[in-house]
Design an enzyme around this catalytic site. Structure first.
Site, PDB file in Angstrom:
ATOM      1  N   SER A 192       3.854 -53.671 -10.873  1.00  0.00           N
ATOM      2  CA  SER A 192       3.224 -52.369 -11.111  1.00  0.00           C
ATOM      3  C   SER A 192       1.798 -52.335 -10.588  1.00  0.00           C
ATOM      4  O   SER A 192       1.135 -53.362 -10.506  1.00  0.00           O
ATOM      5  CB  SER A 192       3.203 -52.083 -12.615  1.00  0.00           C
ATOM      6  OG  SER A 192       4.524 -52.011 -13.082  1.00  0.00           O
ATOM      7  N   LYS A 247       4.062  -2.902   6.377  1.00  0.00           N
ATOM      8  CA  LYS A 247       5.222  -2.822   5.481  1.00  0.00           C
ATOM      9  C   LYS A 247       6.398  -3.679   5.925  1.00  0.00           C
ATOM     10  O   LYS A 247       6.969  -4.428   5.132  1.00  0.00           O
ATOM     11  CB  LYS A 247       5.661  -1.359   5.329  1.00  0.00           C
ATOM     12  CG  LYS A 247       6.951  -1.228   4.545  1.00  0.00           C
ATOM     13  CD  LYS A 247       7.085   0.073   3.809  1.00  0.00           C
ATOM     14  CE  LYS A 247       7.764   1.125   4.614  1.00  0.00           C
ATOM     15  NZ  LYS A 247       8.130   2.293   3.788  1.00  0.00           N
ATOM     16  N   LEU A 274      12.072   1.375  14.118  1.00  0.00           N
ATOM     17  CA  LEU A 274      10.833   2.125  13.852  1.00  0.00           C
ATOM     18  C   LEU A 274      10.044   1.437  12.748  1.00  0.00           C
ATOM     19  O   LEU A 274      10.523   1.301  11.627  1.00  0.00           O
ATOM     20  CB  LEU A 274      11.160   3.559  13.430  1.00  0.00           C
ATOM     21  CG  LEU A 274      12.072   4.352  14.370  1.00  0.00           C
ATOM     22  CD1 LEU A 274      12.238   5.780  13.855  1.00  0.00           C
ATOM     23  CD2 LEU A 274      11.542   4.343  15.805  1.00  0.00           C
ATOM     24  N   ALA A 314       5.829 -49.394 -11.016  1.00  0.00           N
ATOM     25  CA  ALA A 314       5.136 -48.150 -11.375  1.00  0.00           C
ATOM     26  C   ALA A 314       3.727 -48.126 -10.791  1.00  0.00           C
ATOM     27  O   ALA A 314       3.042 -49.140 -10.771  1.00  0.00           O
ATOM     28  CB  ALA A 314       5.073 -48.023 -12.886  1.00  0.00           C
ATOM     29  N   LYS A 347       6.814 -39.665   1.824  1.00  0.00           N
ATOM     30  CA  LYS A 347       6.588 -38.930   3.063  1.00  0.00           C
ATOM     31  C   LYS A 347       6.914 -39.820   4.248  1.00  0.00           C
ATOM     32  O   LYS A 347       6.514 -40.985   4.250  1.00  0.00           O
ATOM     33  CB  LYS A 347       5.124 -38.477   3.141  1.00  0.00           C
ATOM     34  CG  LYS A 347       4.820 -37.604   4.331  1.00  0.00           C
ATOM     35  CD  LYS A 347       3.422 -37.834   4.887  1.00  0.00           C
ATOM     36  CE  LYS A 347       3.387 -39.068   5.771  1.00  0.00           C
ATOM     37  NZ  LYS A 347       2.091 -39.290   6.430  1.00  0.00           N
ATOM     38  N   ARG A 354       2.592   3.139   0.281  1.00  0.00           N
ATOM     39  CA  ARG A 354       3.114   2.921  -1.072  1.00  0.00           C
ATOM     40  C   ARG A 354       3.264   1.432  -1.413  1.00  0.00           C
ATOM     41  O   ARG A 354       3.451   1.075  -2.564  1.00  0.00           O
ATOM     42  CB  ARG A 354       4.459   3.649  -1.242  1.00  0.00           C
ATOM     43  CG  ARG A 354       4.288   5.143  -1.418  1.00  0.00           C
ATOM     44  CD  ARG A 354       5.623   5.870  -1.373  1.00  0.00           C
ATOM     45  NE  ARG A 354       6.119   6.009   0.004  1.00  0.00           N
ATOM     46  CZ  ARG A 354       7.284   6.564   0.322  1.00  0.00           C
ATOM     47  NH1 ARG A 354       8.081   7.015  -0.620  1.00  0.00           N
ATOM     48  NH2 ARG A 354       7.647   6.675   1.591  1.00  0.00           N
TER      49      ARG A 354
HETATM   50  C1  UD1 Z   1      13.400   8.423   6.370  1.00  0.00           C
HETATM   51  C2  UD1 Z   1      14.245   9.625   6.842  1.00  0.00           C
HETATM   52  C3  UD1 Z   1      15.127  10.071   5.672  1.00  0.00           C
HETATM   53  C4  UD1 Z   1      15.994   8.924   5.232  1.00  0.00           C
HETATM   54  C5  UD1 Z   1      15.145   7.698   4.874  1.00  0.00           C
HETATM   55  C6  UD1 Z   1      16.043   6.493   4.657  1.00  0.00           C
HETATM   56  C7  UD1 Z   1      12.998  10.903   8.488  1.00  0.00           C
HETATM   57  C8  UD1 Z   1      12.129  12.075   8.736  1.00  0.00           C
HETATM   58  N1  UD1 Z   1      13.375  10.699   7.250  1.00  0.00           N
HETATM   59  O1  UD1 Z   1      12.563   8.881   5.315  1.00  0.00           O
HETATM   60  O2  UD1 Z   1      15.937  11.162   6.078  1.00  0.00           O
HETATM   61  O3  UD1 Z   1      16.765   9.322   4.103  1.00  0.00           O
HETATM   62  O4  UD1 Z   1      14.254   7.366   5.954  1.00  0.00           O
HETATM   63  O5  UD1 Z   1      15.344   5.369   4.216  1.00  0.00           O
HETATM   64  O6  UD1 Z   1      13.345  10.195   9.432  1.00  0.00           O
HETATM   65  N2  UD1 Z   1       7.890   5.340  10.984  1.00  0.00           N
HETATM   66  C9  UD1 Z   1       7.260   5.202  12.203  1.00  0.00           C
HETATM   67  N3  UD1 Z   1       6.357   6.138  12.587  1.00  0.00           N
HETATM   68  C10 UD1 Z   1       6.061   7.238  11.824  1.00  0.00           C
HETATM   69  C11 UD1 Z   1       6.715   7.378  10.584  1.00  0.00           C
HETATM   70  C12 UD1 Z   1       7.630   6.410  10.184  1.00  0.00           C
HETATM   71  O7  UD1 Z   1       7.492   4.249  12.933  1.00  0.00           O
HETATM   72  O8  UD1 Z   1       5.234   8.038  12.251  1.00  0.00           O
HETATM   73  C13 UD1 Z   1       8.817   4.298  10.550  1.00  0.00           C
HETATM   74  C14 UD1 Z   1       8.346   3.632   9.258  1.00  0.00           C
HETATM   75  O9  UD1 Z   1       7.543   2.496   9.542  1.00  0.00           O
HETATM   76  C15 UD1 Z   1       9.645   3.273   8.564  1.00  0.00           C
HETATM   77  C16 UD1 Z   1      10.640   4.290   9.110  1.00  0.00           C
HETATM   78  O10 UD1 Z   1      10.071   4.865  10.255  1.00  0.00           O
HETATM   79  O11 UD1 Z   1      10.061   1.972   8.911  1.00  0.00           O
HETATM   80  C17 UD1 Z   1      10.953   5.364   8.067  1.00  0.00           C
HETATM   81  O12 UD1 Z   1       9.758   6.026   7.719  1.00  0.00           O
HETATM   82  P1  UD1 Z   1       9.442   6.497   6.250  1.00  0.00           P
HETATM   83  O13 UD1 Z   1       8.136   7.167   6.254  1.00  0.00           O
HETATM   84  O14 UD1 Z   1       9.627   5.383   5.292  1.00  0.00           O
HETATM   85  O15 UD1 Z   1      10.592   7.610   6.066  1.00  0.00           O
HETATM   86  P2  UD1 Z   1      11.293   8.064   4.729  1.00  0.00           P
HETATM   87  O16 UD1 Z   1      10.417   9.060   4.057  1.00  0.00           O
HETATM   88  O17 UD1 Z   1      11.749   6.924   3.953  1.00  0.00           O
HETATM   89 CA    CA Z   2      11.392   4.738   3.986  1.00  0.00          CA
END
Ligand code: UD1
Ligand code: CA
Length: 456
Positions: A404, A22, A8, A379, A350, A15
């Site tokens: 040189s 990211k 995902l 040199a 090179k 952030r």
């Molecule tokens: C998530 C988990 C949390 C866990 C933590 C570990 C959920 C709801 N929460 O929180 O329980 O402790 O990871 O690091 O799953 N992403 C998508 N689509 C979205 C939202 C997020 O693809 O709509 C992807 C983000 O790009 C990321 C990952 O999912 O790579 C996690 O998303 P993030 O928003 O960072 O979740 P956390 O708040 O860290």
């Molecule tokens: Ca996260």
């Protein structure tokens, strides 16, 4: 069991305060996403998917072009549950599904394999860990028999739930069969208004499905990167891990906290590495090599008992045994130094081969050249390899002495045993065993006065 790994990576990542998606931020020279894709590929899944957002598609495609990944789009960042839902139609029907997060970059192949193995028993397995500081993570809620009954996100936690130290790493595995039904039951009735993938756990528990857990080995393996401070922490973790592997292998490091290995560094016996050097890609170092402080060494080989003095930049080069390079040398791609070659300060090489015992000690440029054995390049000597349109070759044979400040206008050959007088611009091949030079005649002007400063 056939497996689909889904990474995902469609969250907004605000952030990070960056225009780069990211998961494409780099740790140890490689994007977080690529670290995860590489770890996943090594378990050889039937399908490897990455869920991305609409505006990151081209960047992610470019990053993964040489991998066998299937890209799936999540139209809006409606949560991790929604992201997996977006991937669902592309997942082969009877496959197990392993969910990884694009911001948890240090996950290891062994852990992914272990998760997969648990699916022979469990309907869903969560990778958890106990941490001192659990803030930011979803908390694991267990029933009185110790079985997991839910994951509660930080924002939904009661005060007492906040104290729970066992957290969700976000990494989960689902046996074939029930995932679709669980995803359909998710809602967004929570403070963030998102579809939390973590909510499937309560659904699974309530309907009596077997929810299992395995513990991650180390906190860093499952460390989630949400901002630049976290990214630096992940970088540090890799730095420490690589340094410790080198120490384990018998390499002497002046300071294990001041070496960066962004790739694979293989060392022979009795290698000494001083502080501040960055190793990139595949670097192989022979026995007894000494690396001085502050160099960058990328995709290169260094033969036994060679010394790299401080502040060198060495890229795609092969350095033989007993060579001395630096300080302040730039050894560019295609350089091949045979044995006992010296490359000194402010020398750039090179696409050149320099044979045994030859020396280029100071302030020279050697490009597109072949230099024989026991030749000395004075040199400030420059091979003029480029005429503005094409590159040409310089051949300097064995036992040549170049004074040189010589310019060698390529294409040109300096034959065996030739001597070239200092300060010459040589544009025709020089004969072996003879002195060749080109200099204007010396003039001295009588009565010439040095200018003096005018009064204001
Ligand atoms: C998530 C988990 C949390 C866990 C933590 C570990 C959920 C709801 N929460 O929180 O329980 O402790 O990871 O690091 O799953 N992403 C998508 N689509 C979205 C939202 C997020 O693809 O709509 C992807 C983000 O790009 C990321 C990952 O999912 O790579 C996690 O998303 P993030 O928003 O960072 O979740 P956390 O708040 O860290
Ligand atoms: Ca996260």
């Amino acid at each position: 069991m056939k497996t689909t790994v889904v990474i995902l990576a469609a969250g907004e990542g605000t952030r990070m305060k960056s225009n780069t998606p990211k998961s494409l931020h780099r740790v140890a020279g490689k994007s977080m996403l690529r670290h995860i894709v590489d770890a996943s590929s090594s378990i050889d899944p039937e399908q490897l998917m990455v869920v991305h957002s609409p505006n990151t598609e081209s960047a992610i495609k470019k990053e993964l072009f040489e991998t066998k990944t299937i890209l799936v789009q999540q139209n809006k960042p409606l949560g991790t549950g929604d992201a997996l839902k977006a991937a669902y139609p592309a997942i082969e029907k009877n496959n197990a599904v392993i969910v990884l997060l694009g911001d948890v970059p240090l996950i290891k192949q062994a852990t992914i394999n272990q998760l997969k193995a648990t699916l022979l028993e469990n309907q869903v397995t969560i990778l958890t860990i106990e941490v001192e500081k659990s803030e930011g993570y979803g908390r694991i809620i267990r029933d009185d028999k110790g079985l997991i009954k839910a994951i509660v996100e930080e924002s939904e936690c009661s005060e007492s739930e906040k104290n729970i130290k066992e957290i969700n790493t976000g990494i989960m595995a689902f046996a074939p069969g029930k995932l679709k039904n669980w995803l359909e039951q998710l809602d967004a009735n929570n403070k963030k208004g998102e579809y939390y993938l973590t909510d499937v756990i309560k659904i699974a528990y309530d309907e009596g499905s077997l929810v299992g857990t395995i513990r991650a080995d180390s906190e860093m393996e499952v460390f989630g990167v949400n901002d630049k401070r976290d990214l630096a922490k992940a970088e540090k973790a890799i730095r420490e891990e690589k340094a410790s592997e080198l120490l384990e292998a018998g390499v002497t490091l002046a300071d294990p906290s001041r070496i960066d290995v962004r790739g694979t560094l293989t060392c022979g016996a009795d290698v000494h590495i001083d502080i501040g050097t960055v190793f990139v890609g595949d670097v192989i170092i022979g026995d007894g090599v000494e690396i001085g402080p502050y160099s960058l060494i990328a995709d290169s080989k260094i033969g036994s008992n060679s010394k790299i003095l401080s502040h060198c930049n060495i890229e795609q080069a092969t350095i033989g045994s007993k060579c001395n390079v630096g300080p302040f040398a730039r050894v560019r791609p295609g350089t091949e130094l045979m044995s006992e070659v010296k490359i000194g300060n402010f020398v750039e090489t090179k696409k050149s081969i320099i044979r045994d015992g030859s020396k280029v000690n100071h302030l020279s440029y050697i490009g597109d050249s072949e230099i024989g054995k026991n030749t000395n390049i004075g040199a400030g000597t420059i091979t003029c390899n480029y005429d503005g349109a094409n590159k040409h070759k310089t051949i300097i044979e064995d036992n040549v002495f170049i004074g040189s400040g010589v310019e060698l206008v390529a294409p040109i050959t300096v034959e065996k045993g030739a001597t070239i007088g200092a300060g010459s611009t040589i544009s025709k091949s020089a004969e072996g065993g003879k002195l060749t030079l080109e200099r204007g005649s010396l003039k001295t002007l009588d009565g010439w006065k040095r200018p003096t400063k005018k009064e204001e």
